[in-house]
Design a protein around this motif. Structure first.
Motif, PDB file in Angstrom:
ATOM      1  N   GLY A  22       7.856   5.912  -7.566  1.00 20.90           N
ATOM      2  CA  GLY A  22       8.760   6.903  -8.127  1.00 20.90           C
ATOM      3  C   GLY A  22       8.672   8.274  -7.486  1.00 20.90           C
ATOM      4  N   ASP A  23       7.582   8.566  -6.812  1.00 28.41           N
ATOM      5  CA  ASP A  23       7.457   9.853  -6.123  1.00 28.41           C
ATOM      6  C   ASP A  23       8.044   9.794  -4.717  1.00 28.41           C
ATOM      7  N   ASP A  24       8.836   8.755  -4.465  1.00 28.58           N
ATOM      8  CA  ASP A  24       9.534   8.558  -3.191  1.00 28.58           C
ATOM      9  C   ASP A  24       8.598   8.258  -2.031  1.00 28.58           C
ATOM     10  N   MET A  25       7.419   7.721  -2.348  1.00 25.17           N
ATOM     11  CA  MET A  25       6.478   7.332  -1.312  1.00 25.17           C
ATOM     12  C   MET A  25       6.608   5.838  -1.059  1.00 25.17           C
ATOM     13  N   VAL A  26       6.303   5.444   0.175  1.00 24.59           N
ATOM     14  CA  VAL A  26       6.331   4.043   0.568  1.00 24.59           C
ATOM     15  C   VAL A  26       4.942   3.703   1.095  1.00 24.59           C
ATOM     16  N   THR A  27       4.357   2.652   0.538  1.00 22.48           N
ATOM     17  CA  THR A  27       3.014   2.222   0.938  1.00 22.48           C
ATOM     18  C   THR A  27       3.100   0.873   1.622  1.00 22.48           C
ATOM     19  N   LEU A  28       2.615   0.799   2.864  1.00 20.96           N
ATOM     20  CA  LEU A  28       2.539  -0.465   3.590  1.00 20.96           C
ATOM     21  C   LEU A  28       1.182  -1.093   3.301  1.00 20.96           C
ATOM     22  N   SER A  29       1.195  -2.362   2.894  1.00 26.68           N
ATOM     23  CA  SER A  29      -0.033  -3.034   2.497  1.00 26.68           C
ATOM     24  C   SER A  29      -0.246  -4.323   3.275  1.00 26.68           C
ATOM     25  N   GLU A  30      -1.509  -4.689   3.435  1.00 25.85           N
ATOM     26  CA  GLU A  30      -1.854  -5.960   4.064  1.00 25.85           C
ATOM     27  C   GLU A  30      -1.731  -7.113   3.068  1.00 25.85           C
ATOM     28  N   LEU A  31      -1.550  -6.789   1.795  1.00 23.26           N
ATOM     29  CA  LEU A  31      -1.429  -7.822   0.765  1.00 23.26           C
ATOM     30  C   LEU A  31      -0.011  -8.372   0.718  1.00 23.26           C
ATOM     31  N   MET A  32       0.089  -9.640   0.357  1.00 25.00           N
ATOM     32  CA  MET A  32       1.407 -10.252   0.197  1.00 25.00           C
ATOM     33  C   MET A  32       2.085  -9.651  -1.035  1.00 25.00           C
ATOM     34  N   SER A  33       3.398  -9.585  -1.012  1.00 21.86           N
ATOM     35  CA  SER A  33       4.142  -9.000  -2.125  1.00 21.86           C
ATOM     36  C   SER A  33       3.866  -9.728  -3.433  1.00 21.86           C
ATOM     37  N   VAL A  34       3.702 -11.050  -3.387  1.00 23.18           N
ATOM     38  CA  VAL A  34       3.427 -11.808  -4.616  1.00 23.18           C
ATOM     39  C   VAL A  34       2.061 -11.437  -5.191  1.00 23.18           C
TER      40      VAL A  34
END
Length: 88
Positions: free
Chosen positions: A60-72
């Motif tokens: 909600g703070d308009d940030m985007v986090t790229l993660s090594e975890l699968m979306s599920v």
């Protein structure tokens, strides 16, 4: 308060999560690629992995986090945190 472990030692406040997206399917669209590039150029992109990211999380703070975890995996952790179960 419910927090979700998003990988890389980062916790995200569960109610702040707007969406959790799979990198493989979401980045097929040029619009999504443009969005991620714009987020990076505006300093709104947090990268939690040195490997290819498997998901990205929009908050909600308009940030985007790229993660090594699968979306599920992130989605399951979000659901679990909302239910009061805190798994890391």
């Amino acid at each position: 308060m419910a927090y979700v472990h998003a990988g890389g030692g980062r916790l995200i406040f569960s109610p702040d999560i707007i969406g959790i997206f799979d990198m493989d399917s979401a980045t097929v669209s040029g619009t999504t690629k443009d969005f991620l590039n714009k987020s990076q150029s505006e300093g709104r992109l947090i990268v939690l992995t040195h490997e290819l990211p498997k998901s990205f999380i929009l908050t909600g703070d308009d940030m985007v986090t790229l993660s090594e975890l699968m979306s599920v995996t992130v989605a399951a952790r979000t659901k679990s945190a909302s239910a009061g179960n805190y798994e890391y």
